[in-house]
Scaffold this motif. Sequence first.
Motif, mmCIF file in Angstrom:
data_model
loop_
_atom_site.group_PDB
_atom_site.id
_atom_site.type_symbol
_atom_site.label_atom_id
_atom_site.label_comp_id
_atom_site.label_asym_id
_atom_site.label_seq_id
_atom_site.Cartn_x
_atom_site.Cartn_y
_atom_site.Cartn_z
ATOM 1 N N VAL A 169 -5.442 23.658 -3.271
ATOM 2 C CA VAL A 169 -5.018 22.361 -2.750
ATOM 3 C C VAL A 169 -3.767 21.907 -3.510
ATOM 4 N N HIS A 170 -2.779 21.425 -2.783
ATOM 5 C CA HIS A 170 -1.559 20.910 -3.419
ATOM 6 C C HIS A 170 -1.838 19.474 -3.853
ATOM 7 N N VAL A 171 -2.400 19.336 -5.052
ATOM 8 C CA VAL A 171 -2.746 18.009 -5.565
ATOM 9 C C VAL A 171 -2.162 17.849 -6.960
ATOM 10 N N SER A 172 -1.471 16.739 -7.164
ATOM 11 C CA SER A 172 -0.848 16.434 -8.448
ATOM 12 C C SER A 172 -1.459 15.172 -9.038
ATOM 13 N N ASN A 173 -1.734 15.209 -10.334
ATOM 14 C CA ASN A 173 -2.229 14.033 -11.053
ATOM 15 C C ASN A 173 -1.064 13.288 -11.694
ATOM 16 N N GLY A 174 -0.973 12.011 -11.425
ATOM 17 C CA GLY A 174 -0.006 11.171 -12.121
ATOM 18 C C GLY A 174 -0.720 10.392 -13.207
ATOM 19 N N ASN A 215 -7.191 -9.988 -27.757
ATOM 20 C CA ASN A 215 -6.474 -9.366 -28.865
ATOM 21 C C ASN A 215 -4.962 -9.423 -28.640
ATOM 22 N N LEU A 216 -4.293 -10.283 -29.388
ATOM 23 C CA LEU A 216 -2.851 -10.456 -29.232
ATOM 24 C C LEU A 216 -2.064 -9.248 -29.725
ATOM 25 N N ASP A 217 -2.669 -8.445 -30.579
ATOM 26 C CA ASP A 217 -1.961 -7.303 -31.150
ATOM 27 C C ASP A 217 -2.230 -6.004 -30.411
ATOM 28 N N ALA A 218 -3.029 -6.056 -29.345
ATOM 29 C CA ALA A 218 -3.192 -4.868 -28.497
ATOM 30 C C ALA A 218 -1.837 -4.519 -27.903
ATOM 31 N N SER A 219 -1.486 -3.241 -27.949
ATOM 32 C CA SER A 219 -0.157 -2.814 -27.510
ATOM 33 C C SER A 219 -0.258 -1.792 -26.391
ATOM 34 N N ARG A 220 0.719 -1.815 -25.517
ATOM 35 C CA ARG A 220 0.741 -0.892 -24.388
ATOM 36 C C ARG A 220 2.182 -0.470 -24.089
ATOM 37 N N ASP A 221 2.282 0.639 -23.377
ATOM 38 C CA ASP A 221 3.549 1.130 -22.839
ATOM 39 C C ASP A 221 3.629 0.593 -21.413
ATOM 40 N N TRP A 222 4.364 -0.526 -21.241
ATOM 41 C CA TRP A 222 4.401 -1.225 -19.952
ATOM 42 C C TRP A 222 5.681 -0.908 -19.176
ATOM 43 N N GLY A 223 5.528 -0.485 -17.920
ATOM 44 C CA GLY A 223 6.661 -0.259 -17.037
ATOM 45 C C GLY A 223 6.519 -1.054 -15.755
ATOM 46 N N HIS A 224 7.477 -0.886 -14.852
ATOM 47 C CA HIS A 224 7.466 -1.606 -13.578
ATOM 48 C C HIS A 224 6.907 -0.707 -12.478
ATOM 49 N N ALA A 225 5.981 -1.248 -11.688
ATOM 50 C CA ALA A 225 5.344 -0.475 -10.617
ATOM 51 C C ALA A 225 6.364 0.081 -9.626
ATOM 52 N N ARG A 226 7.438 -0.644 -9.395
ATOM 53 C CA ARG A 226 8.482 -0.177 -8.466
ATOM 54 C C ARG A 226 9.052 1.169 -8.917
ATOM 55 N N ASP A 227 9.249 1.343 -10.226
ATOM 56 C CA ASP A 227 9.739 2.618 -10.759
ATOM 57 C C ASP A 227 8.682 3.711 -10.625
ATOM 58 N N TYR A 228 7.431 3.338 -10.848
ATOM 59 C CA TYR A 228 6.369 4.340 -10.944
ATOM 60 C C TYR A 228 5.991 4.935 -9.589
ATOM 61 N N VAL A 229 6.086 4.156 -8.513
ATOM 62 C CA VAL A 229 5.763 4.735 -7.201
ATOM 63 C C VAL A 229 6.811 5.771 -6.786
ATOM 64 N N ASP A 230 8.027 5.626 -7.288
ATOM 65 C CA ASP A 230 9.052 6.633 -7.034
ATOM 66 C C ASP A 230 8.644 7.966 -7.658
ATOM 67 N N ALA A 231 8.022 7.903 -8.837
ATOM 68 C CA ALA A 231 7.540 9.131 -9.481
ATOM 69 C C ALA A 231 6.434 9.778 -8.655
ATOM 70 N N MET A 232 5.561 8.958 -8.065
ATOM 71 C CA MET A 232 4.493 9.499 -7.206
ATOM 72 C C MET A 232 5.094 10.313 -6.065
ATOM 73 N N TRP A 233 6.063 9.717 -5.409
ATOM 74 C CA TRP A 233 6.694 10.387 -4.270
ATOM 75 C C TRP A 233 7.366 11.696 -4.714
ATOM 76 N N ARG A 234 8.050 11.655 -5.839
ATOM 77 C CA ARG A 234 8.745 12.848 -6.326
ATOM 78 C C ARG A 234 7.774 14.000 -6.614
ATOM 79 N N MET A 235 6.577 13.672 -7.066
ATOM 80 C CA MET A 235 5.591 14.727 -7.344
ATOM 81 C C MET A 235 5.262 15.526 -6.089
ATOM 82 N N LEU A 236 5.152 14.842 -4.968
ATOM 83 C CA LEU A 236 4.762 15.532 -3.744
ATOM 84 C C LEU A 236 5.931 16.221 -3.047
#
Length: 358
Positions: A169-174, A215-236
Amino acid sequence: MALITGITGQDGGYLAELLLRKGYRVHGFAREATMPLRLQHAGLADDPNLTITALDMRDDSGLEDLLADCQPDEIYNLAAQSHIHTSFERPDETSDINATATMRLLKLVVRLGLVEKSRIYQASTSEIFGDSKLPRFDETAPFHPMSPYAVSKLAAFEAAMNYREAYNVHVSNGILFNHESPYRGENFVTRKITRSVAQLTCDTQGAWTPLHLGNLDASRDWGHARDYVDAMWRMLQQDTPGDYVIATGSVHSVRELVEAAFGHIDRTLVWDGAGVSETGRDAQSGELLVCVDPQFFRPTEIFCPRGDARKALKVLGWSSTTKFEELVSDMVRGDIALLQQASPKLHSASISLLSAEG
C-alpha cells in the motif's frame, strides 16, 4: 479525486483549500457534515468540486461504500480524537477512532482493490516520541508515548507501516509536530490563549476574567497548519511512500506564547511567584492577566520536543515558512475577527488589529 477524513478540522480545511486551488475534486467527511470555517473564509464553500458528507470513521459499511463510490486517487486520513486530556478520560474511544479506524481504512483499500490506485497519507504526531530525551527528533528517534492519544497514534503509525510492507500500500506517515492556526479547536491551549486575548481586547463591559493555564514552562515545536498541509500533499506526490517528521526545528514555551499573544495587543506581562502561585500581570496597570491552575496540568508531561525535518527538506523540498511570532499574531487577529463578526458593535479600538487575514 482526493478523499479527506475529518475534513471539518483545522487541517482538513486548509488541506481542502490547497487541493481545490490545485484543481482537485475533493470529497470530505466527518461525523457532522459542516462546512470548514477556513473554506468559508477562503470563498470556497460553494466550489462545485467540493463534496462534504456525514460519516463516522467507525462505520465500516459506510466507509466501504464511500471508498467504492469515490475510487480516490489520494486519501488523507485526518480524522482523530486528538485532545490529550480527553484521551485520558476516554481511552477506549480514542483508540477506536485513532487506531482501529485507521486499520479499518487500510483493510478496505486492500479489499476493494485500490492498492494500485489510491495513495494514503496517515496523520501521525510527535506525541509518539513522548519523553525520549533527545536534542532533536527525526524519523529514527525512539518512541515512548505518554498518553492514550499517543499510544493510539503509534498503533496507527505501525499499522500503516505494516500494510505498506505486507500489501504494498502506498501509505506515508506524517509525524507532525504541533501546528496551529486561527482554526484550531478552542479546547487546545494555543487557541485558548489567543481567544482570551481577543476577548480582553473586545471587552467593553468589564466582563473579562484572567486566563487560567497549566504548566507555563511546557515547550513545543509550534508551526502553522497552512505550511503543514503542504507537506502532506508533497508526500503523496512521491513515487515511493515514506515517513516524515514535519516541524519548524524551533521550540517555544507556553509562557512565550502567552507573552507574544498579549504583546500583540500592546500588553507586557510581568511574572510573580512560582509554581501554582505564579501570576502574570500587566506591567503598566498591574491588572491580573494570567493565573496558574493545577487542573490544567497533564497527568504526564513530555520532554520538550524539537523536530528535525531535514528529510522532508531533502526529499519533499519542504520547510516551514511561518515564524512563531507570525503564527501567534495570525491567531490573535483571527479570534478578534470572529468576535467582531459575532458582535459588530464591539469597541472600535480593536479594528486596527485586523490588518491581516485570519
